[in-house]
Design a protein around this motif. Structure first.
Motif, PDB file in Angstrom:
ATOM      1  N   PRO A   1      -4.451   8.477  20.201  1.00 32.69           N
ATOM      2  CA  PRO A   1      -5.074   9.370  21.179  1.00 32.69           C
ATOM      3  C   PRO A   1      -6.140  10.277  20.595  1.00 32.69           C
ATOM      4  CG  PRO A   1      -2.914  10.203  20.565  1.00 32.69           C
ATOM      5  CD  PRO A   1      -3.045   8.844  19.939  1.00 32.69           C
ATOM      6  N   TYR A   2      -6.138  10.502  19.266  1.00 30.38           N
ATOM      7  CA  TYR A   2      -7.085  11.435  18.669  1.00 30.38           C
ATOM      8  C   TYR A   2      -8.152  10.750  17.815  1.00 30.38           C
ATOM      9  CZ  TYR A   2      -3.392  14.597  20.132  1.00 30.38           C
ATOM     10  OH  TYR A   2      -2.457  15.279  20.877  1.00 30.38           O
ATOM     11  N   ASP A   3      -8.126   9.440  17.757  1.00 30.23           N
ATOM     12  CA  ASP A   3      -9.218   8.720  17.093  1.00 30.23           C
ATOM     13  C   ASP A   3     -10.465   8.775  17.971  1.00 30.23           C
ATOM     14  OD1 ASP A   3      -7.427   8.108  15.132  1.00 30.23           O
ATOM     15  OD2 ASP A   3      -7.568   5.934  15.345  1.00 30.23           O
ATOM     16  N   THR A   4     -11.630   8.663  17.339  1.00 31.40           N
ATOM     17  CA  THR A   4     -12.884   8.670  18.086  1.00 31.40           C
ATOM     18  C   THR A   4     -13.765   7.509  17.655  1.00 31.40           C
ATOM     19  OG1 THR A   4     -13.868  10.174  16.472  1.00 31.40           O
ATOM     20  CG2 THR A   4     -12.924  11.165  18.456  1.00 31.40           C
ATOM     21  N   LEU A   5     -14.552   7.031  18.583  1.00 32.09           N
ATOM     22  CA  LEU A   5     -15.577   6.025  18.323  1.00 32.09           C
ATOM     23  C   LEU A   5     -16.894   6.597  18.809  1.00 32.09           C
ATOM     24  CD1 LEU A   5     -16.435   3.118  17.503  1.00 32.09           C
ATOM     25  CD2 LEU A   5     -15.937   2.444  19.866  1.00 32.09           C
ATOM     26  N   GLY A   6     -17.892   6.631  17.933  1.00 37.04           N
ATOM     27  CA  GLY A   6     -19.166   7.244  18.304  1.00 37.04           C
ATOM     28  C   GLY A   6     -20.360   6.396  17.935  1.00 37.04           C
ATOM     29  N   ALA A   7     -21.404   6.498  18.742  1.00 38.04           N
ATOM     30  CA  ALA A   7     -22.682   5.835  18.456  1.00 38.04           C
ATOM     31  C   ALA A   7     -23.801   6.805  18.813  1.00 38.04           C
ATOM     32  CB  ALA A   7     -22.827   4.548  19.267  1.00 38.04           C
ATOM     33  N   VAL A   8     -24.854   6.852  17.962  1.00 41.02           N
ATOM     34  CA  VAL A   8     -25.946   7.787  18.197  1.00 41.02           C
ATOM     35  C   VAL A   8     -27.240   7.227  17.644  1.00 41.02           C
ATOM     36  CG1 VAL A   8     -25.712   9.074  16.014  1.00 41.02           C
ATOM     37  CG2 VAL A   8     -26.578  10.256  18.039  1.00 41.02           C
ATOM     38  N   PHE A   9     -28.355   7.619  18.271  1.00 45.47           N
ATOM     39  CA  PHE A   9     -29.678   7.364  17.699  1.00 45.47           C
ATOM     40  C   PHE A   9     -30.418   8.692  17.589  1.00 45.47           C
ATOM     41  CE2 PHE A   9     -30.823   7.354  22.195  1.00 45.47           C
ATOM     42  CZ  PHE A   9     -32.047   8.015  22.199  1.00 45.47           C
ATOM     43  N   VAL A  10     -31.233   8.812  16.556  1.00 48.48           N
ATOM     44  CA  VAL A  10     -32.055  10.005  16.314  1.00 48.48           C
ATOM     45  C   VAL A  10     -33.472   9.541  16.035  1.00 48.48           C
ATOM     46  CG1 VAL A  10     -32.462  11.967  14.793  1.00 48.48           C
ATOM     47  CG2 VAL A  10     -30.123  11.323  15.372  1.00 48.48           C
ATOM     48  N   MET A  11     -34.457  10.125  16.714  1.00 55.37           N
ATOM     49  CA  MET A  11     -35.862   9.764  16.522  1.00 55.37           C
ATOM     50  C   MET A  11     -36.672  11.017  16.229  1.00 55.37           C
ATOM     51  SD  MET A  11     -36.255   7.094  19.724  1.00 55.37           S
ATOM     52  CE  MET A  11     -37.922   6.618  19.282  1.00 55.37           C
ATOM     53  N   GLU A  12     -37.461  10.978  15.142  1.00 56.54           N
ATOM     54  CA  GLU A  12     -38.346  12.080  14.766  1.00 56.54           C
ATOM     55  C   GLU A  12     -39.773  11.539  14.677  1.00 56.54           C
ATOM     56  OE1 GLU A  12     -36.497  14.954  11.709  1.00 56.54           O
ATOM     57  OE2 GLU A  12     -35.528  13.030  11.304  1.00 56.54           O
ATOM     58  N   LYS A  13     -40.682  12.096  15.465  1.00 61.17           N
ATOM     59  CA  LYS A  13     -42.061  11.606  15.530  1.00 61.17           C
ATOM     60  C   LYS A  13     -42.990  12.555  14.784  1.00 61.17           C
ATOM     61  CE  LYS A  13     -45.610   9.208  17.083  1.00 61.17           C
ATOM     62  NZ  LYS A  13     -46.715  10.038  16.526  1.00 61.17           N
ATOM     63  N   LEU A  14     -43.605  12.063  13.692  1.00 61.88           N
ATOM     64  CA  LEU A  14     -44.584  12.852  12.959  1.00 61.88           C
ATOM     65  C   LEU A  14     -45.832  13.065  13.804  1.00 61.88           C
ATOM     66  CD1 LEU A  14     -44.568  11.362   9.334  1.00 61.88           C
ATOM     67  CD2 LEU A  14     -43.550  13.509  10.110  1.00 61.88           C
ATOM     68  N   SER A  15     -46.401  14.248  13.694  1.00 60.00           N
ATOM     69  CA  SER A  15     -47.683  14.526  14.332  1.00 60.00           C
ATOM     70  C   SER A  15     -48.812  14.001  13.450  1.00 60.00           C
ATOM     71  CB  SER A  15     -47.839  16.030  14.535  1.00 60.00           C
ATOM     72  OG  SER A  15     -47.957  16.677  13.276  1.00 60.00           O
ATOM     73  N   SER A  16     -50.036  14.105  13.933  1.00 55.38           N
ATOM     74  CA  SER A  16     -51.183  13.705  13.109  1.00 55.38           C
ATOM     75  C   SER A  16     -51.269  14.565  11.855  1.00 55.38           C
ATOM     76  CB  SER A  16     -52.480  13.806  13.931  1.00 55.38           C
ATOM     77  OG  SER A  16     -52.659  15.135  14.423  1.00 55.38           O
ATOM     78  N   LEU A  17     -50.907  15.863  11.972  1.00 58.89           N
ATOM     79  CA  LEU A  17     -50.890  16.731  10.790  1.00 58.89           C
ATOM     80  C   LEU A  17     -49.769  16.340   9.838  1.00 58.89           C
ATOM     81  CD1 LEU A  17     -51.564  20.269  12.294  1.00 58.89           C
ATOM     82  CD2 LEU A  17     -53.017  19.030  10.682  1.00 58.89           C
ATOM     83  N   GLY A  18     -48.624  15.929  10.391  1.00 61.47           N
ATOM     84  CA  GLY A  18     -47.500  15.536   9.556  1.00 61.47           C
ATOM     85  C   GLY A  18     -47.783  14.290   8.735  1.00 61.47           C
ATOM     86  N   ALA A  19     -48.615  13.410   9.270  1.00 66.44           N
ATOM     87  CA  ALA A  19     -48.957  12.173   8.554  1.00 66.44           C
ATOM     88  C   ALA A  19     -50.259  12.290   7.772  1.00 66.44           C
ATOM     89  CB  ALA A  19     -49.070  11.024   9.560  1.00 66.44           C
ATOM     90  N   ALA A  20     -50.960  13.431   7.878  1.00 70.03           N
ATOM     91  CA  ALA A  20     -52.294  13.562   7.284  1.00 70.03           C
ATOM     92  C   ALA A  20     -52.275  13.413   5.773  1.00 70.03           C
ATOM     93  CB  ALA A  20     -52.904  14.903   7.684  1.00 70.03           C
ATOM     94  N   ASN A  21     -51.284  14.000   5.098  1.00 71.11           N
ATOM     95  CA  ASN A  21     -51.239  13.912   3.635  1.00 71.11           C
ATOM     96  C   ASN A  21     -50.973  12.484   3.163  1.00 71.11           C
ATOM     97  OD1 ASN A  21     -51.775  16.632   3.180  1.00 71.11           O
ATOM     98  ND2 ASN A  21     -49.615  17.208   3.217  1.00 71.11           N
ATOM     99  N   ILE A  22     -50.150  11.753   3.884  1.00 73.29           N
ATOM    100  CA  ILE A  22     -49.883  10.358   3.517  1.00 73.29           C
ATOM    101  C   ILE A  22     -51.154   9.530   3.681  1.00 73.29           C
ATOM    102  CG2 ILE A  22     -48.421   8.347   3.942  1.00 73.29           C
ATOM    103  CD1 ILE A  22     -46.385  10.260   5.217  1.00 73.29           C
ATOM    104  N   ARG A  23     -51.854   9.745   4.783  1.00 71.02           N
ATOM    105  CA  ARG A  23     -53.099   9.002   5.017  1.00 71.02           C
ATOM    106  C   ARG A  23     -54.146   9.336   3.948  1.00 71.02           C
ATOM    107  NH1 ARG A  23     -52.582   6.745  10.069  1.00 71.02           N
ATOM    108  NH2 ARG A  23     -51.218   7.847  11.547  1.00 71.02           N
TER     109      ARG A  23
END
Length: 507
Positions: free
Chosen positions: A402-424
């Motif tokens: 009765p106290y076991d759990t089953l979980g599923a999740v997705f997480v998405m993080e979107k870089l802005s143009s400034l966030g990707a600027a140094n990589i570019r």
């Protein structure tokens, strides 16, 4: 319902009928379901019955505050929403009640993770956290009705797989970070007023247990989900566990389901240094404040057969932060090596929900709950555009579990143009195309929480990090490969383990 639970229920019905209380009005005295408080046994009751009644009321307050989007209002509830308990959602942590208004929690959490494929290289790491919390009810201790003092001390240790091997900046182990050392995480005074409709807390605090937390989130190990939506700390200087600063917050219940909540917290980068332990209470180094506000709708098992939370809010950051691209001379800091240009003020807005959609037993906590979070940047020079999260947690998975759990999740993080600027820019310096710069990191996790004993919970999990965020390694000439992660989270309520408190299955 197990045989012991049935016997307890029958005994309770017999006792309450003989006392003239209807079975609908009375409840299992140990059922921590967040429902209505027990019937007061009255002034002529035995000291043991009075102590049991007070302990049950305190336990239920912990459940309600932990499950509500209005935020945790005790050390035990704050620890619970941060994953520092060995209980499934809907049950309180193993708390030692001394019977005089003082209650305590002591927990150990360890997280193992390995990436057999993907990332910069393969390896494994282990990290852990000890949490001690104390709640003092000043109504019982000093006659200050509605007053309380809360204290939390934490100690973190170990290494991070994301930092050492994968290379992304959203950890797959939530209890890593904030300095792997001891911290005075909370020391606060709380006052409830107007029949508990107004709740004010001030002192050495942090923002994410009162705001943007839920016990559902730490049914997972990744730090994008567990604790609070990770991007809140990337879009603003939202203060985070286990690092405290000066602050305060107030929440007001318009009725038994609708609340408004606002807070203000000091932003002090000195507190976030790895050699800080929360003992220095000066404001030297403070750069401003962060102000979270939220309006929400929240129900519990006491007033809703399918409890739900809905909230919308904003984080107003009136403090300094580093420009993501420019140095103090307003040139590209990636190549200059000069200090970052300091900016002031940014903001974010969010909406989130959780909703139980299936509950086979109207008297139990078992069932299926869905949840989701959307967070967007709205002001300032932001490295991210948006954050999205969605998932489900099933409590009670198989007959006899009765106290076991089953979980599923997705997480998405979107870089802005400034966030990707140094990589570019780094790619361009190599003469490489920047068209393959990944800007959307996604973490998928599947977890199963096993309630081994009332004191011990083990949560094996599988994670998959798609298009890992490589902002920590802008000069890497090609994207970081997707990483497959095998993990396990162990939580132990030490007072329950020692027989000094109760946990799931022993209630």
């Amino acid at each position: 319902m197990g045989k012991y639970t049935r016997w307890a229920a029958l005994a309770l019905c017999a006792a309450t009928l003989s006392a003239g209380v209807s079975p609908a009005e009375a409840q299992d005295p140990n059922a921590p379901d967040g429902g209505p408080s027990l019937v007061n046994p009255g002034p002529k009751a035995s000291p043991a019955a009075k102590a049991q009644y007070r302990a049950n009321r305190a336990r239920r307050r912990n459940v309600r505050s932990a499950r509500s989007f209005a935020g945790a209002d005790s050390a035990a509830a704050a620890a619970d929403v941060q994953g520092a308990s060995a209980t499934p959602p809907g049950l309180p942590p193993g708390t030692l009640d001394l019977g005089n208004g003082i209650s305590m929690i002591l927990n150990y959490t360890g997280e193992f993770a390995a990436n057999p494929s993907g990332g910069i290289r393969q390896g494994s790491d282990y990290t852990g956290q000890i949490v001690f919390g104390l709640d003092a009810d000043l109504g019982r201790l000093a006659g200050i009705d509605g007053g309380a003092v809360h204290t939390i001390v934490t100690q973190r240790h170990g290494r991070s797989l994301s930092q050492d091997y994968i290379g992304n900046n959203t950890s797959v182990q939530e209890v890593y970070g904030g300095g792997q050392t001891a911290h005075l995480t909370v020391l606060s005074y709380e006052q409830k007023l107007f029949d508990n409709r107004l709740d004010v807390e001030v002192g050495r605090l942090l923002a994410n247990p009162p705001f943007l937390a839920s016990p559902l989130y730490c049914n997972f190990q990744n730090n994008g989900t567990c604790g609070a939506p990770k991007s809140a700390f990337k879009m603003t200087n939202f203060t985070y566990w286990p690092i405290a600063s000066w602050g305060g917050h107030a929440k007001a219940w318009v009725n038994d389901k609708v609340f408004v909540h606002a807070g203000v917290y000091e932003v002090n980068p000195r507190n976030q240094r790895d050699d800080r332990n929360g003992i220095d209470w000066s404001t030297n180094g403070a750069t401003g404040v962060v102000i979270p506000v939220e309006v929400g709708y929240s129900t519990n098992f006491g007033n809703d057969p399918l409890p739900r939370n809905y909230g919308i809010g904003a984080i107003i950051d009136r403090s300094d932060y580093s420009d993501p691209v420019l140095d103090v001379r307003r040139g590209p800091r990636l190549f200059s090596g000069l200090d970052d240009l300091t900016r002031f003020g940014r903001s974010a807005v969010y909406a989130r929900f959780d909703q139980m959609v299936w509950r086979p037993d109207p008297n139990g906590i078992q069932g299926l709950t869905l949840f989701g979070v959307a967070l967007g940047a709205t002001g300032g020079r932001q490295t991210q555009d948006f954050f999205l999260e969605g998932g489900a947690v099933l409590t009670g998975t198989f007959p006899g579990r009765p106290y076991d759990t089953l979980g599923a999740v997705f997480v998405m993080e979107k870089l802005s143009s400034l966030g990707a600027a140094n990589i570019r820019a780094a790619r361009a310096s190599y003469g490489l195309s920047s068209r393959n710069v990944e800007t959307l990191q996604t973490i998928l996790e599947l977890s199963y929480g096993i309630q081994l004993t009332p004191a011990v919970r083990l949560m094996p999990n599988l994670q998959y990090v798609i298009d890992p965020d490589q902002t920590r390694f802008p000069f890497r000439p090609k994207p970081i490969p997707n990483a497959f992660v095998v993990g396990a989270k162990l939580s132990v309520d030490l007072f329950t383990l020692g027989g000094l408190a109760k946990g799931p299955g022993s209630l």
